[in-house]
Scaffold this motif. Structure first.
Motif, short mmCIF file in Angstrom:
data_model
loop_
_atom_site.label_atom_id
_atom_site.label_comp_id
_atom_site.label_asym_id
_atom_site.label_seq_id
_atom_site.Cartn_x
_atom_site.Cartn_y
_atom_site.Cartn_z
N CYS A 238 -9.55 -1.99 5.65
CA CYS A 238 -9.76 -1.08 4.53
C CYS A 238 -10.53 0.14 5.03
CB CYS A 238 -10.54 -1.79 3.43
SG CYS A 238 -10.85 -0.78 1.95
N ASP A 246 -10.49 -1.66 -5.87
CA ASP A 246 -9.31 -0.98 -5.34
C ASP A 246 -9.60 -0.57 -3.90
OD1 ASP A 246 -8.23 -1.20 -7.88
OD2 ASP A 246 -8.54 0.91 -8.41
N THR A 253 0.23 -0.63 2.82
CA THR A 253 -0.57 -1.83 2.53
C THR A 253 -0.33 -2.32 1.11
OG1 THR A 253 -2.29 -1.13 4.08
CG2 THR A 253 -2.90 -2.78 2.46
N SER A 254 -0.26 -1.40 0.16
CA SER A 254 -0.08 -1.83 -1.24
C SER A 254 1.25 -2.54 -1.43
CB SER A 254 -0.18 -0.63 -2.19
OG SER A 254 0.87 0.30 -1.95
N ALA A 257 0.87 -6.05 -0.33
CA ALA A 257 0.11 -6.81 -1.32
C ALA A 257 0.99 -7.24 -2.49
CB ALA A 257 -1.06 -5.97 -1.83
N ASP A 318 -2.55 4.44 1.22
CA ASP A 318 -2.30 4.18 -0.18
C ASP A 318 -3.40 3.26 -0.69
OD1 ASP A 318 -1.56 1.58 0.62
OD2 ASP A 318 0.58 1.97 0.44
N THR A 320 -4.44 -0.13 -2.72
CA THR A 320 -4.03 -1.43 -3.25
C THR A 320 -4.91 -1.76 -4.45
OG1 THR A 320 -3.37 -2.23 -1.06
CG2 THR A 320 -3.79 -3.89 -2.76
N PRO A 321 -4.32 -1.93 -5.64
CA PRO A 321 -5.11 -2.27 -6.82
C PRO A 321 -5.85 -3.60 -6.63
CG PRO A 321 -2.93 -1.53 -7.45
CD PRO A 321 -2.90 -1.74 -5.98
N TYR A 324 -4.34 -7.22 -6.88
CA TYR A 324 -3.50 -7.82 -5.85
C TYR A 324 -4.31 -8.39 -4.68
CZ TYR A 324 0.48 -5.69 -8.20
OH TYR A 324 1.44 -5.34 -9.12
#
Length: 349
Positions: A238, A246, A253-254, A257, A318, A320-321, A324
């Motif tokens: 990250c 997030d 990445t998202s 996930a 990007d 990732t929320p 996920y």
């Protein structure tokens, strides 16, 4: 080769050398940093990359940039340090470790009232401390991460969050290296990670160097290897995590996930506390770096692989929320949802 032999930044009182990761895996070449311009280019052009390594490079680079300062007025020295830090902070805005390390270096001088030579010594000691702390942090993340994994697992990773991206061990690759020491027999699948190919050029390179069983796949093959039943866990790094969990990481990445959620596979994000930005409320507030579109169709090819004049969109990251992310692994422990509470608690430890 052992992980200890892979050193992305060599640093001493008089010299800073950066392993040029843009030349890997074909050539292992170190380049010397002589001043702030060299350090800026090394970070901007991803000769050194990965959030923790960027922070280390910024700290070491700030010291190297001030090494030949000849003035004797401490106030003038502090001003020059501040201007140099502002300059370096613009190299890659998404990775919070960059500004974190530079701010920490400046804060070290805030209450100092001695000589300029003494101030330089403080900068050197702080840069060295940041580097040593990152190595210890990565080791602890590896131990926490390993507690979530079992021998023989198939593990998918995206981009490079290994020792090349840190002082040592890496973040998300740290449990893989520790597992290798314990003969866990992990089977790692590395996404190539377009367009800069950090997975193909860097992750595959360093894992092979360390004797880890690693298989390279294209980014768009992740769904298939999951469907085949070959993946038991996903581990990623990250570059900045918002207060709600997030997490911004390398582009793609998202998507991994979302696939992991579809196939019921745990998705673990490894995040040093220096990468957690509690002042950033949610992922939408994270600035995403846009890069030259030529990286997509020209950088790795003898001839352009797209028509001349084609429009491009090339975000480097990007987000990732949080929904996920199964768990966030830090050097202070493992955080679980709801992250608004658990991340705050982790940071207060």
């Amino acid at each position: 080769m052992k992980v200890e032999e892979i050193v992305p930044i060599r640093f001493s009182e008089r010299q800073m050398l950066v392993l040029d990761q843009t030349r890997l895996p074909g050539e292992e070449k170190y380049i010397e940093m002589f001043g702030k311009e060299d350090v800026f280019v090394a970070i901007k052009k991803m000769k050194v990359r990965g959030a923790p390594a960027i922070g280390i490079a910024a700290a070491c680079g700030l010291y190297i940039s001030m090494l030949d300062y000849e003035g004797r007025d401490l106030a003038d020295f502090r001003h020059e340090v501040h201007e140099t830090a502002l300059y370096l902070a613009k190299a890659r805005p998404t990775a919070v470790n960059l500004s974190w390390a530079l701010n920490r270096m400046e804060e070290k001088l805030a209450s100092y009232e001695g000589s300029v030579s003494g101030a330089k010594r403080l900068l050197y000691e702080e840069a060295t401390a940041i580097r040593k702390e990152d190595e210890a942090s990565c080791r602890r993340m590896g131990e926490y991460g390993l507690s979530l994994l079992k021998p023989g697992m198939g593990i998918l990773t995206h981009c490079n969050a290994g020792t090349l991206a840190t002082a040592k061990y890496g973040t998300s690759l740290s449990p893989i290296y520790l597992g290798q020491e314990k003969d866990y027999g992990f089977r790692v699948f590395a996404d190539e990670t377009r367009p800069a190919l950090q997975g193909a050029r860097l992750t595959a390179w360093e894992l092979m160097k360390a004797g880890v069983d690693v298989t390279l796949i294209c980014d768009n093959m992740a769904s298939q290897v999951m469907k085949n039943g070959w993946i038991d866990a996903v581990v990623v790094g990250c570059d900045r995590m918002a207060a709600n969990g997030d997490g911004a990481n390398k582009i793609g990445t998202s998507g991994v996930a979302i696939l992991a959620r579809e196939y019921g596979i745990p998705f673990y994000m490894f995040v040093p506390t220096s990468t957690i930005d509690l002042e950033c409320e949610k992922g939408e507030d994270i600035e995403i770096e846009l890069r030259d579109g030529k990286e997509i169709y020209q950088m790795w090819y003898k001839e352009p692989m797209a028509p001349e004049g084609i429009k491009t969109y090339n975000p480097s990251f990007d987000v990732t929320p949080a929904e996920y992310i199964t768990a966030v692994i830090t050097e202070k422990g493992i955080a679980y949802p709801p992250y608004t509470d658990s991340l705050k608690e982790i940071m207060e430890r």
